[in-house]
Design a protein around this motif. Structure first.
Motif, PDB file in Angstrom:
ATOM      1  N   ARG A 168       0.835  -1.201   0.000  1.00  0.00           N
ATOM      2  CA  ARG A 168       0.000   0.000   0.000  1.00  0.00           C
ATOM      3  C   ARG A 168       0.873   1.255   0.000  1.00  0.00           C
ATOM      4  O   ARG A 168       2.034   1.216   0.377  1.00  0.00           O
ATOM      5  N   ILE A 169       0.313   2.375  -0.406  1.00  0.00           N
ATOM      6  CA  ILE A 169       1.040   3.630  -0.492  1.00  0.00           C
ATOM      7  C   ILE A 169       1.567   4.043   0.886  1.00  0.00           C
ATOM      8  O   ILE A 169       2.709   4.482   1.020  1.00  0.00           O
ATOM      9  N   GLY A 170       0.762   3.908   1.921  1.00  0.00           N
ATOM     10  CA  GLY A 170       1.195   4.268   3.264  1.00  0.00           C
ATOM     11  C   GLY A 170       2.365   3.410   3.731  1.00  0.00           C
ATOM     12  O   GLY A 170       3.285   3.896   4.394  1.00  0.00           O
ATOM     13  N   TRP A 171       2.357   2.124   3.386  1.00  0.00           N
ATOM     14  CA  TRP A 171       3.448   1.239   3.761  1.00  0.00           C
ATOM     15  C   TRP A 171       4.712   1.599   2.986  1.00  0.00           C
ATOM     16  O   TRP A 171       5.815   1.580   3.544  1.00  0.00           O
ATOM     17  N   GLN A 172       4.574   1.931   1.722  1.00  0.00           N
ATOM     18  CA  GLN A 172       5.727   2.340   0.924  1.00  0.00           C
ATOM     19  C   GLN A 172       6.349   3.609   1.508  1.00  0.00           C
ATOM     20  O   GLN A 172       7.577   3.728   1.586  1.00  0.00           O
ATOM     21  N   LEU A 173       5.522   4.552   1.924  1.00  0.00           N
ATOM     22  CA  LEU A 173       6.010   5.783   2.533  1.00  0.00           C
ATOM     23  C   LEU A 173       6.719   5.497   3.855  1.00  0.00           C
ATOM     24  O   LEU A 173       7.785   6.049   4.128  1.00  0.00           O
ATOM     25  N   TYR A 174       6.168   4.591   4.665  1.00  0.00           N
ATOM     26  CA  TYR A 174       6.793   4.216   5.930  1.00  0.00           C
ATOM     27  C   TYR A 174       8.160   3.573   5.699  1.00  0.00           C
ATOM     28  O   TYR A 174       9.134   3.923   6.375  1.00  0.00           O
ATOM     29  N   VAL A 175       8.255   2.666   4.745  1.00  0.00           N
ATOM     30  CA  VAL A 175       9.528   2.005   4.459  1.00  0.00           C
ATOM     31  C   VAL A 175      10.547   3.014   3.936  1.00  0.00           C
ATOM     32  O   VAL A 175      11.718   2.990   4.321  1.00  0.00           O
ATOM     33  N   TYR A 176      10.120   3.929   3.082  1.00  0.00           N
ATOM     34  CA  TYR A 176      11.023   4.947   2.558  1.00  0.00           C
ATOM     35  C   TYR A 176      11.573   5.832   3.674  1.00  0.00           C
ATOM     36  O   TYR A 176      12.778   6.079   3.740  1.00  0.00           O
ATOM     37  N   LEU A 177      10.702   6.295   4.567  1.00  0.00           N
ATOM     38  CA  LEU A 177      11.144   7.152   5.659  1.00  0.00           C
ATOM     39  C   LEU A 177      12.027   6.392   6.650  1.00  0.00           C
ATOM     40  O   LEU A 177      12.988   6.942   7.190  1.00  0.00           O
ATOM     41  N   ARG A 178      11.723   5.127   6.882  1.00  0.00           N
ATOM     42  CA  ARG A 178      12.544   4.315   7.778  1.00  0.00           C
ATOM     43  C   ARG A 178      13.949   4.132   7.210  1.00  0.00           C
ATOM     44  O   ARG A 178      14.940   4.257   7.925  1.00  0.00           O
ATOM     45  N   ARG A 179      14.046   3.859   5.912  1.00  0.00           N
ATOM     46  CA  ARG A 179      15.355   3.707   5.276  1.00  0.00           C
ATOM     47  C   ARG A 179      16.110   5.030   5.233  1.00  0.00           C
ATOM     48  O   ARG A 179      17.326   5.065   5.424  1.00  0.00           O
ATOM     49  N   LEU A 180      15.405   6.115   4.985  1.00  0.00           N
ATOM     50  CA  LEU A 180      16.035   7.425   4.968  1.00  0.00           C
ATOM     51  C   LEU A 180      16.621   7.763   6.335  1.00  0.00           C
ATOM     52  O   LEU A 180      17.750   8.247   6.433  1.00  0.00           O
ATOM     53  N   HIS A 181      15.885   7.471   7.385  1.00  0.00           N
ATOM     54  CA  HIS A 181      16.376   7.719   8.740  1.00  0.00           C
ATOM     55  C   HIS A 181      17.563   6.814   9.064  1.00  0.00           C
ATOM     56  O   HIS A 181      18.571   7.264   9.626  1.00  0.00           O
ATOM     57  N   ARG A 182      17.462   5.539   8.703  1.00  0.00           N
ATOM     58  CA  ARG A 182      18.528   4.605   8.984  1.00  0.00           C
ATOM     59  C   ARG A 182      19.810   4.985   8.259  1.00  0.00           C
ATOM     60  O   ARG A 182      20.899   4.982   8.839  1.00  0.00           O
ATOM     61  N   ASP A 183      19.702   5.358   6.993  1.00  0.00           N
ATOM     62  CA  ASP A 183      20.883   5.731   6.222  1.00  0.00           C
ATOM     63  C   ASP A 183      21.474   7.076   6.680  1.00  0.00           C
ATOM     64  O   ASP A 183      22.669   7.298   6.572  1.00  0.00           O
ATOM     65  N   GLY A 184      20.629   7.944   7.194  1.00  0.00           N
ATOM     66  CA  GLY A 184      21.099   9.247   7.633  1.00  0.00           C
ATOM     67  C   GLY A 184      21.756   9.238   8.993  1.00  0.00           C
ATOM     68  O   GLY A 184      22.509  10.141   9.319  1.00  0.00           O
ATOM     69  N   THR A 185      21.467   8.221   9.798  1.00  0.00           N
ATOM     70  CA  THR A 185      22.042   8.176  11.135  1.00  0.00           C
ATOM     71  C   THR A 185      23.241   7.234  11.238  1.00  0.00           C
ATOM     72  O   THR A 185      23.750   7.012  12.321  1.00  0.00           O
ATOM     73  N   ARG A 186      23.677   6.680  10.161  1.00  0.00           N
ATOM     74  CA  ARG A 186      24.847   5.796  10.194  1.00  0.00           C
ATOM     75  C   ARG A 186      26.110   6.579  10.185  1.00  0.00           C
ATOM     76  O   ARG A 186      26.301   7.610   9.727  1.00  0.00           O
TER      77      ARG A 186
END
Length: 72
Positions: A54-72
């Motif tokens: 779903r669109i909401g799940w895709q947005l959640y996964v995108y934001l989760r990956r963005l946060h994970r990659d930004g805090t490494r």
């Protein structure tokens, strides 16, 4: 006019939280591209599985990956 704005302010968080809960409980939906043809041919949206996120799940996964990659 003020009552309409107040109603929207009160209903928007309820609808948003409801959709977030729905996407968390059921992140996969049927593929509209494949379900209309009733054929399980390989399509780009679902790779022939008939299910797509779903669109909401895709947005959640995108934001989760963005946060994970930004805090490494």
């Amino acid at each position: 006019m003020a009552t309409v704005i107040a109603l929207l302010v009160l209903c928007l968080p309820v609808v948003t939280l409801g959709y977030i809960g729905f996407c968390y409980a059921s992140p996969w939906g049927t593929c509209r591209r494949c379900s209309t043809a009733r054929k399980r041919r390989t399509c780009r949206a679902c790779d022939g599985t008939g299910m797509r996120p779903r669109i909401g799940w895709q947005l959640y996964v995108y934001l989760r990956r963005l946060h994970r990659d930004g805090t490494r």
